[in-house]
Design a protein around this motif. Structure first.
Motif, short mmCIF file in Angstrom:
data_model
loop_
_atom_site.label_atom_id
_atom_site.label_comp_id
_atom_site.label_asym_id
_atom_site.label_seq_id
_atom_site.Cartn_x
_atom_site.Cartn_y
_atom_site.Cartn_z
N THR A 147 0.83 -1.21 0.00
CA THR A 147 0.00 0.00 0.00
C THR A 147 0.86 1.25 0.00
O THR A 147 0.61 2.20 -0.74
N GLN A 148 1.89 1.24 0.85
CA GLN A 148 2.80 2.38 0.94
C GLN A 148 3.46 2.66 -0.41
O GLN A 148 3.57 3.81 -0.84
N VAL A 149 3.89 1.60 -1.07
CA VAL A 149 4.57 1.76 -2.36
C VAL A 149 3.58 2.26 -3.41
O VAL A 149 3.89 3.19 -4.17
N ALA A 150 2.38 1.68 -3.45
CA ALA A 150 1.39 2.12 -4.44
C ALA A 150 1.05 3.60 -4.23
O ALA A 150 0.90 4.36 -5.20
N ASP A 151 0.95 4.01 -2.97
CA ASP A 151 0.68 5.43 -2.67
C ASP A 151 1.84 6.31 -3.12
O ASP A 151 1.63 7.39 -3.67
N ALA A 152 3.06 5.84 -2.88
CA ALA A 152 4.25 6.61 -3.28
C ALA A 152 4.30 6.75 -4.80
O ALA A 152 4.65 7.82 -5.33
N VAL A 153 3.96 5.69 -5.52
CA VAL A 153 3.97 5.74 -6.99
C VAL A 153 2.92 6.75 -7.46
O VAL A 153 3.20 7.60 -8.32
N ALA A 154 1.71 6.67 -6.87
CA ALA A 154 0.63 7.58 -7.29
C ALA A 154 1.04 9.03 -7.05
O ALA A 154 0.75 9.91 -7.86
N GLU A 155 1.72 9.27 -5.93
CA GLU A 155 2.15 10.63 -5.61
C GLU A 155 3.28 11.08 -6.57
O GLU A 155 3.23 12.17 -7.14
N LEU B 186 13.37 6.84 -9.97
CA LEU B 186 13.98 7.76 -9.01
C LEU B 186 12.90 8.51 -8.23
O LEU B 186 12.96 8.61 -7.00
N ALA B 187 11.89 9.00 -8.95
CA ALA B 187 10.81 9.74 -8.29
C ALA B 187 10.07 8.85 -7.29
O ALA B 187 9.70 9.28 -6.19
N ILE B 188 9.88 7.59 -7.67
CA ILE B 188 9.19 6.65 -6.79
C ILE B 188 10.02 6.37 -5.53
O ILE B 188 9.52 6.39 -4.40
N ALA B 189 11.32 6.14 -5.73
CA ALA B 189 12.21 5.87 -4.59
C ALA B 189 12.22 7.05 -3.62
O ALA B 189 12.15 6.87 -2.40
#
Ligand code: ADE
Length: 253
Positions: A128-136, A244-247
């Motif tokens: 969930t945290q990763v999916a949220d980070a990708v969306a952001e 990079l943006a996701i990380a």
């Protein structure tokens, strides 16, 4: 409490991370170069995964055992297999499976001998945290003029705005580049979203070490006969800045 291990599939992705690490120092181990330092204020170890299951498993094992990472993130590209998974979309793994693992009749097809399951699941909270980070990280605002990713000209590249999918990623020691092979994978695994060559192997290592892990893939192709076309350009102009943006978004979370 250990550093975060970041495995990058492509040199361009690793370089983008290193460019933002103020203090990286190189440690060689197992024929690999590990980069220890800080990123976004967090302690990290960044490394090129190597291509294929064995290379990735070796790298993951070293991160776990020699570098004591507390969790492991994998970023790279994948072939899209799900019907609505388009080039330029991002897939976050909630399950991983080795599509070329078949020890039948000793074990059911795809089952990992010793684990009794074929699908490995990263921790749901991390997914969930990763999916949220990708969306952001890849939001319309981020890609719009003035946003941090405005240098990516999606329309010029013939790409849609990225969608984020969460689900099954399969891995095997094969670059899938025929419609027939793609169909075979969809036939055996109807819910498959994407195919790559490392994620499920890294997952198996993380299970062995009790480590949380996440696998994020930008879809570079549709795993068909045109899968190799413009691969380099896509990695350079889209996949690397995305990862990079996701990380960075994840490190903030
Ligand atoms: N990584 C990116 N595209 C892929 C494909 N078509 N097959 C396997 N790995 C990939």
């Amino acid at each position: 409490s250990g550093p975060i291990g970041i495995m990058a599939a492509m040199p361009q992705e690793l370089q983008a991370l290193l460019d933002l690490m103020p203090d990286e120092s190189r440690v060689q181990r197992g024929g690999r170069e590990f980069w220890r330092g800080h990123l976004g204020g967090r302690e990290v170890v960044a490394v090129l995964s190597g291509i294929g299951k064995v290379a990735a498993a070796t790298t993951a094992t070293l991160l776990a055992d020699a570098f004591g990472v507390s969790q492991l993130w994998f970023t790279g590209v994948a072939g899209g297999l799900g019907a609505d998974v388009r080039v330029g979309d991002v897939v976050v793994a909630s399950a991983l499976l080795q599509h070329d693992l078949d020890a039948s009749p000793l074990f059911p097809r795809h089952e990992v001998p010793g684990l009794g399951v074929s699908r490995l699941h990263p921790p749901a909270a991390l997914v969930t945290q990763v999916a949220d980070a990708v969306a952001e990280a890849l939001s319309p605002q981020a890609l719009a003029p003035g946003g941090p990713l405005s240098h990516i000209h999606l329309d010029t590249l013939g790409l849609h705005a990225p969608r984020v999918h969460t689900g099954l990623i399969v891995s095997g020691d094969q670059f899938v580049n025929s419609a027939e092979d793609a169909d075979t994978l969809r036939h055996h695994l109807p819910d498959v979203l994407a195919v790559e060559m490392e994620g499920a192997a890294v997952a198996q290592v993380c299970v062995a070490f009790g480590l949380p892990y996440a696998v994020v893939r930008t879809v570079s192709d549709r795993a068909d006969a045109s899968a190799h076309v413009d691969f380099e350009r896509f990695v350079r102009s889209v996949a690397s800045p995305y990862s990079l943006a996701i990380a960075m978004a994840l490190l903030k979370a």
